[in-house]
Design an enzyme around this catalytic site. Structure first.
Site, PDB file in Angstrom:
ATOM      1  N   THR A 111      19.871 -16.713   6.493  1.00 64.60           N
ATOM      2  CA  THR A 111      20.537 -18.033   5.995  1.00 64.60           C
ATOM      3  C   THR A 111      19.433 -19.230   5.320  1.00 64.60           C
ATOM      4  O   THR A 111      18.208 -19.527   5.276  1.00 64.60           O
ATOM      5  CB  THR A 111      20.545 -19.092   7.343  1.00 64.60           C
ATOM      6  N   ASN A 115      17.730 -14.838  18.647  1.00 63.51           N
ATOM      7  CA  ASN A 115      17.390 -16.230  18.396  1.00 63.51           C
ATOM      8  C   ASN A 115      18.085 -17.261  18.876  1.00 63.51           C
ATOM      9  O   ASN A 115      18.333 -18.188  18.217  1.00 63.51           O
ATOM     10  CB  ASN A 115      17.478 -16.103  16.526  1.00 63.51           C
ATOM     11  N   TYR A 164      21.839 -18.602  19.927  1.00 61.46           N
ATOM     12  CA  TYR A 164      22.647 -18.439  19.384  1.00 61.46           C
ATOM     13  C   TYR A 164      23.328 -18.381  20.436  1.00 61.46           C
ATOM     14  O   TYR A 164      23.359 -17.555  21.804  1.00 61.46           O
ATOM     15  CB  TYR A 164      22.473 -18.195  18.393  1.00 61.46           C
ATOM     16  N   ASN A 181      15.140 -21.331  19.212  1.00 65.99           N
ATOM     17  CA  ASN A 181      16.173 -22.405  19.507  1.00 65.99           C
ATOM     18  C   ASN A 181      16.158 -22.581  21.175  1.00 65.99           C
ATOM     19  O   ASN A 181      17.650 -22.828  21.483  1.00 65.99           O
ATOM     20  CB  ASN A 181      18.040 -22.212  19.265  1.00 65.99           C
ATOM     21  N   GLY A 227      12.460 -10.420   5.717  1.00 60.58           N
ATOM     22  CA  GLY A 227      13.085 -11.266   5.224  1.00 60.58           C
ATOM     23  C   GLY A 227      12.330 -12.511   4.535  1.00 60.58           C
ATOM     24  O   GLY A 227      13.415 -11.591   3.412  1.00 60.58           O
TER      25      GLY A 227
END
Length: 375
Positions: free
Chosen positions: A27, A184, A186, A241, A328
């Site tokens: 992101t 993650n 979500y 998260n 990443g």
């Protein structure tokens, strides 16, 4: 028999990779702010990181406006977004690369400012709590997470349909495949894990019920793409998260075994040591290895990500724990990362302050090694 290495070929679905250095989905919040469509700057960024026979997994893209939780993240639910992504795909294909799109729904990792004042949706009305856990608003400010609204059973079919349509839109944009974001913290992980899923219908309670939505979505996406052009990303033992299953092994061994029957292009793990790396520098000690734990349950291509160096990536492949390694943060600052790893060139450090939002700075202005050497 010679052991496979980071630079030996690998077949992923119908595609032949020339090396096993994968660009992880990252992101970056640099899409067009009103339409959430990728723009020419995004095409330049991905084109810089494409290599012949190399695989890029493009950044997470909401499949519906309800699934959005960050400003300026590209979507895959409008014609303008499809056109924007097509330019990105063309830039990668022009370099001989392959590119999959990550399909995303953030669930409760959102804020009402993205939804006209309506609460984010989740499997249950359980908010994200904990030290440092704050939401980002639509104007880029920080606010406490709200208690989300639990999806009605009748609404879950709409979530499946949104992923199905997102898969169709990715196909229309010219992608080579798609990855379902089940990691993650979500929405799909919220359904998987018992701390965020308190439902009493067919999508809650038992492991089989909590895994139902991920598997239904995977089947829906397979209907569009065929199984061998679909991947799934998971984070067993992850804590991002507000996620975290008390005992991940029963849940994730069930999920991996179920996915293994489908003939997918690959399974993609984030290693527990790097859970939450998008928010801060982390290296969680004394945690298990997802690729080691779950490899026995997976017969297909396995990609692992999270804190790898060239040396540890080579070791993971040589030992058979993974077939490819996704990088990443160091792919951000090294657009020619596969070559640097192959040749042993120095790795340019990244600047975390420029990860999210902005324009070219910290995005397309990192030079390749040859440009640095000739400067």
């Amino acid at each position: 028999m010679k052991l496979p290495s980071l630079f030996s070929p690998l077949k992923v679905g119908p595609y032949q990779l020339s090396h096993r250095v994968v660009m992880a989905p990252l992101t970056r919040m640099r899409a067009e702010r009103d339409s959430f469509a990728p723009r020419s700057l995004n095409a330049e960024y991905y084109g810089q990181r494409a290599t012949p026979g190399g695989l890029i997994i493009a950044e997470a893209s909401p499949v519906t406006t309800v699934g959005r939780g960050n400003p300026a993240t590209p979507g895959i639910y409008t014609d303008a977004q499809i056109r924007g992504w097509r330019a990105v795909v063309d830039a990668v294909h022009a370099k001989g690369g392959l590119i999959f799109l990550q399909l995303w729904h953030v669930g409760r990792v959102s804020h009402s400012s993205f939804h006209g004042g309506a609460l984010p949706v989740a499997p249950s009305a359980v908010p994200i709590t904990g030290a440092g856990m704050m939401a980002m608003t639509a104007d880029g400010k920080i606010a406490p997470y709200e208690t989300p609204r639990a999806l009605e059973t009748s609404e879950i079919a709409d979530v499946v349909d949104a992923f199905r349509q997102g898969a169709r839109n990715a196909l229309a944009a010219g992608f080579d495949g798609v990855e379902i974001h089940g990691a993650n913290g979500y929405l799909l992980e919220q359904f998987l894990q018992s701390r965020s899923n308190l439902r009493t219908d067919q999508y809650g309670g038992s492991i089989e019920n909590r895994a139902r939505l991920l598997l239904e979505i995977t089947q829906a996406v397979i209907e569009v793409w065929g199984a061998n052009r679909v991947g799934v990303r998971l984070t067993p033992h992850g804590i991002a998260n507000g996620s975290g299953e008390a005992d991940p092994m029963p849940l994730y061994s069930h999920v991996v075994k179920a996915l293994d029957k489908l003939g997918l292009a690959y399974l993609h793990f984030i290693e527990p040591r790097s859970s939450g790396a998008g928010r801060a520098e982390v290296n969680h000690p004394n945690v298990p290895s997802a690729m080691v734990l779950f490899r026995p349950f997976w017969s297909g291509v396995l990609i692992s990500a999270g804190g790898f160096t060239g040396e540890t990536a080579e070791a993971a492949i040589a030992q058979g724990h993974a077939d490819a390694i996704a990088f990443g943060r160091i792919f951000i600052s090294n657009p020619d990362l596969p070559r640097r790893l192959r040749e042993g060139f120095p790795i340019t450090p990244y600047n975390r302050a420029t990860f999210y939002g902005g324009d070219a700075a910290g995005y397309t202005d990192y030079p390749a090694y040859d440009e640095m050497a000739s400067a």
